[in-house]
Each structure stands twice: as C-alpha cells, then as structure tokens.
Design a protein around this motif. Structure first.
Motif, PDB file in Angstrom:
ATOM      1  N   SER A 144       0.806  -1.232   0.000  1.00  0.00           N
ATOM      2  CA  SER A 144       0.000   0.000   0.000  1.00  0.00           C
ATOM      3  C   SER A 144       0.833   1.274   0.000  1.00  0.00           C
ATOM      4  CB  SER A 144      -0.955  -0.007   1.204  1.00  0.00           C
ATOM      5  OG  SER A 144      -1.943  -1.001   1.036  1.00  0.00           O
ATOM      6  N   PRO A 145       2.012   1.322   0.650  1.00  0.00           N
ATOM      7  CA  PRO A 145       2.822   2.547   0.567  1.00  0.00           C
ATOM      8  C   PRO A 145       3.255   2.898  -0.860  1.00  0.00           C
ATOM      9  CG  PRO A 145       3.536   1.211   2.430  1.00  0.00           C
ATOM     10  CD  PRO A 145       2.565   0.384   1.661  1.00  0.00           C
ATOM     11  N   ASN A 146       3.220   1.941  -1.788  1.00  0.00           N
ATOM     12  CA  ASN A 146       3.635   2.210  -3.171  1.00  0.00           C
ATOM     13  C   ASN A 146       2.456   2.517  -4.095  1.00  0.00           C
ATOM     14  OD1 ASN A 146       6.196   1.430  -2.241  1.00  0.00           O
ATOM     15  ND2 ASN A 146       5.885  -0.709  -2.897  1.00  0.00           N
ATOM     16  N   ALA A 147       1.275   2.677  -3.521  1.00  0.00           N
ATOM     17  CA  ALA A 147       0.076   2.811  -4.344  1.00  0.00           C
ATOM     18  C   ALA A 147       0.094   4.053  -5.224  1.00  0.00           C
ATOM     19  CB  ALA A 147      -1.169   2.813  -3.456  1.00  0.00           C
ATOM     20  N   ASP A 148       0.746   5.144  -4.776  1.00  0.00           N
ATOM     21  CA  ASP A 148       0.765   6.393  -5.553  1.00  0.00           C
ATOM     22  C   ASP A 148       2.079   6.607  -6.296  1.00  0.00           C
ATOM     23  OD1 ASP A 148      -1.810   7.029  -4.707  1.00  0.00           O
ATOM     24  OD2 ASP A 148      -1.074   7.984  -2.862  1.00  0.00           O
ATOM     25  N   ARG A 149       2.955   5.632  -6.306  1.00  0.00           N
ATOM     26  CA  ARG A 149       4.238   5.801  -6.984  1.00  0.00           C
ATOM     27  C   ARG A 149       4.041   5.764  -8.509  1.00  0.00           C
ATOM     28  NH1 ARG A 149       8.499   1.596  -5.123  1.00  0.00           N
ATOM     29  NH2 ARG A 149       7.285   0.227  -6.492  1.00  0.00           N
ATOM     30  N   GLU A 150       4.637   6.719  -9.205  1.00  0.00           N
ATOM     31  CA  GLU A 150       4.481   6.820 -10.652  1.00  0.00           C
ATOM     32  C   GLU A 150       5.255   5.721 -11.381  1.00  0.00           C
ATOM     33  OE1 GLU A 150       5.758  10.732 -11.651  1.00  0.00           O
ATOM     34  OE2 GLU A 150       3.913  11.706 -10.962  1.00  0.00           O
ATOM     35  N   ILE A 151       4.715   5.325 -12.531  1.00  0.00           N
ATOM     36  CA  ILE A 151       5.401   4.355 -13.391  1.00  0.00           C
ATOM     37  C   ILE A 151       6.144   5.143 -14.466  1.00  0.00           C
ATOM     38  CG2 ILE A 151       5.128   2.386 -14.946  1.00  0.00           C
ATOM     39  CD1 ILE A 151       2.248   3.144 -12.728  1.00  0.00           C
ATOM     40  N   VAL A 152       7.435   4.881 -14.621  1.00  0.00           N
ATOM     41  CA  VAL A 152       8.271   5.599 -15.580  1.00  0.00           C
ATOM     42  C   VAL A 152       8.553   4.700 -16.777  1.00  0.00           C
ATOM     43  CG1 VAL A 152      10.458   6.795 -15.949  1.00  0.00           C
ATOM     44  CG2 VAL A 152       9.328   6.920 -13.709  1.00  0.00           C
ATOM     45  N   LEU A 153       8.328   5.255 -17.988  1.00  0.00           N
ATOM     46  CA  LEU A 153       8.597   4.527 -19.231  1.00  0.00           C
ATOM     47  C   LEU A 153       9.548   5.346 -20.094  1.00  0.00           C
ATOM     48  CD1 LEU A 153       5.227   4.326 -18.623  1.00  0.00           C
ATOM     49  CD2 LEU A 153       5.515   2.527 -20.334  1.00  0.00           C
ATOM     50  N   THR A 154      10.380   4.651 -20.868  1.00  0.00           N
ATOM     51  CA  THR A 154      11.347   5.340 -21.721  1.00  0.00           C
ATOM     52  C   THR A 154      11.283   4.778 -23.142  1.00  0.00           C
ATOM     53  OG1 THR A 154      13.107   3.770 -21.163  1.00  0.00           O
ATOM     54  CG2 THR A 154      12.908   5.751 -19.788  1.00  0.00           C
ATOM     55  N   HIS A 155      11.594   5.662 -24.110  1.00  0.00           N
ATOM     56  CA  HIS A 155      11.726   5.256 -25.515  1.00  0.00           C
ATOM     57  C   HIS A 155      12.858   6.086 -26.114  1.00  0.00           C
ATOM     58  CE1 HIS A 155      10.744   3.869 -29.512  1.00  0.00           C
ATOM     59  NE2 HIS A 155      10.754   5.125 -29.944  1.00  0.00           N
ATOM     60  N   GLY A 156      13.991   5.419 -26.308  1.00  0.00           N
ATOM     61  CA  GLY A 156      15.167   6.169 -26.740  1.00  0.00           C
ATOM     62  C   GLY A 156      15.552   7.176 -25.661  1.00  0.00           C
ATOM     63  N   LYS A 157      15.621   8.424 -26.056  1.00  0.00           N
ATOM     64  CA  LYS A 157      15.930   9.492 -25.103  1.00  0.00           C
ATOM     65  C   LYS A 157      14.683  10.114 -24.493  1.00  0.00           C
ATOM     66  CE  LYS A 157      20.287  10.748 -27.370  1.00  0.00           C
ATOM     67  NZ  LYS A 157      21.071  11.842 -28.001  1.00  0.00           N
ATOM     68  N   LYS A 158      13.535   9.664 -24.914  1.00  0.00           N
ATOM     69  CA  LYS A 158      12.268  10.203 -24.383  1.00  0.00           C
ATOM     70  C   LYS A 158      11.861   9.446 -23.129  1.00  0.00           C
ATOM     71  CE  LYS A 158      10.463  11.666 -28.890  1.00  0.00           C
ATOM     72  NZ  LYS A 158      11.555  11.184 -29.752  1.00  0.00           N
ATOM     73  N   GLU A 159      11.257  10.140 -22.196  1.00  0.00           N
ATOM     74  CA  GLU A 159      10.801   9.547 -20.929  1.00  0.00           C
ATOM     75  C   GLU A 159       9.359   9.967 -20.662  1.00  0.00           C
ATOM     76  OE1 GLU A 159      13.500   9.026 -17.374  1.00  0.00           O
ATOM     77  OE2 GLU A 159      12.119  10.560 -16.578  1.00  0.00           O
ATOM     78  N   PHE A 160       8.571   9.008 -20.176  1.00  0.00           N
ATOM     79  CA  PHE A 160       7.155   9.256 -19.901  1.00  0.00           C
ATOM     80  C   PHE A 160       6.836   8.778 -18.481  1.00  0.00           C
ATOM     81  CE2 PHE A 160       7.864   8.088 -24.311  1.00  0.00           C
ATOM     82  CZ  PHE A 160       7.296   9.147 -25.013  1.00  0.00           C
ATOM     83  N   THR A 161       5.960   9.493 -17.805  1.00  0.00           N
ATOM     84  CA  THR A 161       5.528   9.100 -16.454  1.00  0.00           C
ATOM     85  C   THR A 161       4.013   8.907 -16.457  1.00  0.00           C
ATOM     86  OG1 THR A 161       5.307  11.428 -15.777  1.00  0.00           O
ATOM     87  CG2 THR A 161       7.407  10.305 -15.320  1.00  0.00           C
ATOM     88  N   VAL A 162       3.594   7.861 -15.789  1.00  0.00           N
ATOM     89  CA  VAL A 162       2.167   7.554 -15.690  1.00  0.00           C
ATOM     90  C   VAL A 162       1.784   7.560 -14.219  1.00  0.00           C
ATOM     91  CG1 VAL A 162       0.389   5.820 -16.102  1.00  0.00           C
ATOM     92  CG2 VAL A 162       2.195   6.166 -17.794  1.00  0.00           C
ATOM     93  N   LYS A 163       0.817   8.407 -13.840  1.00  0.00           N
ATOM     94  CA  LYS A 163       0.318   8.440 -12.468  1.00  0.00           C
ATOM     95  C   LYS A 163      -0.757   7.370 -12.303  1.00  0.00           C
ATOM     96  CE  LYS A 163       1.205  13.367 -11.745  1.00  0.00           C
ATOM     97  NZ  LYS A 163       0.614  14.675 -11.381  1.00  0.00           N
ATOM     98  N   PRO A 164      -0.647   6.538 -11.254  1.00  0.00           N
ATOM     99  CA  PRO A 164      -1.627   5.462 -11.063  1.00  0.00           C
ATOM    100  C   PRO A 164      -3.069   5.958 -11.025  1.00  0.00           C
ATOM    101  CG  PRO A 164       0.243   5.139  -9.610  1.00  0.00           C
ATOM    102  CD  PRO A 164       0.423   6.484 -10.244  1.00  0.00           C
ATOM    103  N   ALA A 165      -3.302   7.087 -10.376  1.00  0.00           N
ATOM    104  CA  ALA A 165      -4.675   7.601 -10.294  1.00  0.00           C
ATOM    105  C   ALA A 165      -5.193   7.992 -11.676  1.00  0.00           C
ATOM    106  CB  ALA A 165      -4.726   8.801  -9.349  1.00  0.00           C
TER     107      ALA A 165
END
Length: 359
Positions: A144-165
C-alpha cells in the motif's frame, strides 16, 4: 349227426368243436394228433440306426476343475479349493484406490482455504504458510505505501511518467491473497502447491481500462511513426523511386501489461513496448515496378483521341501528373487530374472548333 330243423341241441349231443363242462377231455391221443397252430410271421428286423458322428470338444472349452458329481443340496457351484477370485479382488483394489483419491481430494480442498501455500509471495511480500487474514495484513503493509508511486517509461531518449490515479490503477488486497492460495479451490494444482514449489504471485489490481488506454494513447502520439510506402514519381520526366520504410506503433495491449506489471513492485523505468509496421510493397517490389511500369510509362508520347482527331501528348506534359503508388496492395499507375488539367487543356485547345480565316 345233424340237428333237425326246429330241434334244440341237447347237451348229450354237442356240436363238434364245443366242450361241455361235463365232458372229460382226453388229451392222450388228441394231443399227439392235434394240428400245430400256424406260426405267425416274424416281423422284419428294423434297420439299425446309423452311428452318430463323434462330437469333438476343444481342450480350451473344458475347465481343468470339472467335477462329475453335481453339487449337493442343489445350490450354486462353489469354486474349487485354492481358486482365487481374481476379478473380485481387482474390483476391491480399484474401489479402494478411488475412495482414497476421493478422500485426499476433499482433504486438499479443505486445506486450501485454511492456510497459504508453503512457499509463496505476493508482489515480493512473503506470506508463506500464513492464514489468509495474516496474509492480507502483510500484503497491505508491504504494498500500500507504493500505491501512488508513478510508473516511468522510456523510448530512446524520451521519458514518460504515468500516475496510477490517472491510469485508473489501484491495489486489491483481498483478491491478491485469494488468487495466491487464500481461498478454497478444487484445482489439484492449488492443492499440490500447498506443499511443493515456490510461487511468486503478482498483486491483483482494480483497473479502469478506459483511463489506462488514454494514458497509453498519449505515449503513442509521441512514439508512433507512420509507415512509408514505396512510390515512383516523374520529376523532369524521369522516374524517381522512394524506398519503403517500416512504421512504428505502441501496441495498447502490450503497454497495458507492462504498466500493470510495474505498478507497486518495480520502481525502475521500463521501456515502452513497440512494434514495427511493415510496408505493403518491399524494396524488391519497388525495383520490379521501375522496369515494368515506370520506364514504359515515359518511353513515348501519349496519343489522345477526341472524336475523329488524335492529339499527341508529350511526356513533359503528363509526367508531372503521373505517379506509381500502392493501390489495393500493389504498385499501380495513377494520374492526378488536377496536375493533368492544364497540359491537357493546352494540347487540346481548338479541337472541335471551325477554322477562322485570318485574312
């Protein structure tokens, strides 16, 4: 001596051949001279019946335990001493085995609901051998302490973050424990898993699929690349080929699996899943079209027939409007009517009009 008519015979004068009680029979001389009675003809002997053919009984049809005497008391024939009822013994063994399997199966069903498997973890949280209630507490405390942790994705030099909510992701503790072995199950694999094997289960999630697709779509807008199809154009009246290039897309199903797998358990960035989109016609098909379509198309002027009049349209006039591109899965010639309008008008001006005397 003959009787007179109407005279009754007397006892003293009996008829010949009749014996009267008072008469004494002298058998001495008469027996010697009495005629022998006629012998009856003996019946002809009946023909002897033909002997019946011998009946041969095969040896395998006769039991070795044959008894000549019938059983006493008229009851059923009892097996001979020492004979083993093999069929009945086999049935007893089979029935016993089935009963034992059934008992073990029911016992396994009961055990699956009382404690977790001997070696199991949920999202990295060890819940081996715990009761389902204790396992739920451990999972809640560990994830449960990790429930709001963002997921980070990368493509080449690009980076994307996804918020769980924003992506509609949330932990379901109850279902996580149930799927890891915290509920009763008739599945033999779950029963065996109580005692054998190591099991690392992913946490169960509540997912809003529409929100997750939207988050993936935003990543795809940056990563996706259109496929470049083969094409031939004719600038300056000469064929020019454009080589095909594969496109690139972010498959939503694969991206959803990757994001869900990383949620709660993986703080490190993950790579954006992508897939190539192959062009319809490859380089070999393009090379073939250069010789079979492009070169013949500009080898000579095109003759236009309008009524009874023929007009030659030079290559320089129609080449800018001509292209060879993918149509219905193959390369084919195409004329752009807008680009062809002006040279066609210039070449056909005056056709159909009467000549005017310039003098």
């Amino acid at each position: 001596m003959t009787d007179k008519p109407g005279q009754k015979p007397s006892r003293d004068d009996p008829e010949a051949g009749l014996v009267v009680e008072d008469d004494e029979i002298d058998l001495s001389d008469e027996a010697e001279h009495a005629p022998e009675p006629a012998r009856k003809s003996e019946p002809e002997p009946e023909p002897e019946p033909e002997p019946e053919p011998d009946i041969v009984i095969p040896a395998h049809a006769v039991s070795d335990d044959w008894h000549d005497e019938p059983p006493k008391g008229g009851g059923p024939i009892e097996p001979a001493a020492g004979e083993k009822p093999r069929r009945r013994w086999g049935r007893y063994v089979l029935l016993t085995v089935l009963v034992l399997i059934g008992v073990a199966y029911v016992a396994g069903y009961v055990l699956t609901g009382t404690r977790m498997p001997a070696s199991v973890s949920i999202g990295g949280v060890d819940v081996s051998g715990k009761s389902p209630a204790a396992a739920r507490k451990a999972v809640d405390a560990g994830l449960s302490p990790n429930a709001d942790r963002e997921i980070v994705l990368t493509h080449g030099k690009k980076e994307f973050t996804v918020k769980p909510a924003d992506a509609g992701l949330a932990l379901n503790v109850e279902r996580s424990v149930a799927l890891a072995g915290g509920e009763r199950s008739w599945d033999p694999r779950d029963m065996v898993g109580l005692f054998f094997g190591d099991h690392d289960r992913a946490p169960a999630l509540d997912v809003d699929n529409a929100a997750l697709d939207s988050a993936i779509g935003a990543i795809g807008e940056v990563v996706n690349r259109e496929v470049v199809e083969a094409q031939i154009t004719f600038p300056d009246g000469k064929p020019k080929a454009r080589e095909p290039e594969p496109g690139l897309i972010v498959p939503k199903a694969d991206a959803a699996i990757a994001i869900r797998a990383a949620y709660l358990v993986n703080p490190a960035p993950i790579e954006v899943p992508t897939a190539d989109v192959e062009p319809t016609v490859d380089s070999e098909g393009l090379a073939s079209a250069m010789t079979t379509l492009a070169e013949p198309a500009i080898s000579a002027p095109v003759t236009l027939v309008v009524g009874d009049t023929s007009v030659a349209l030079p290559v320089s006039a129609y080449a800018p409007a001509l292209s060879i591109r993918v149509q219905d899965g193959a390369l084919a010639a195409y004329l752009d009517p807008k680009k062809l309008a002006k040279p066609l008008t210039d070449s056909t001006t005056g056709i159909g009009k009467k000549a005017v005397d310039a003098t």
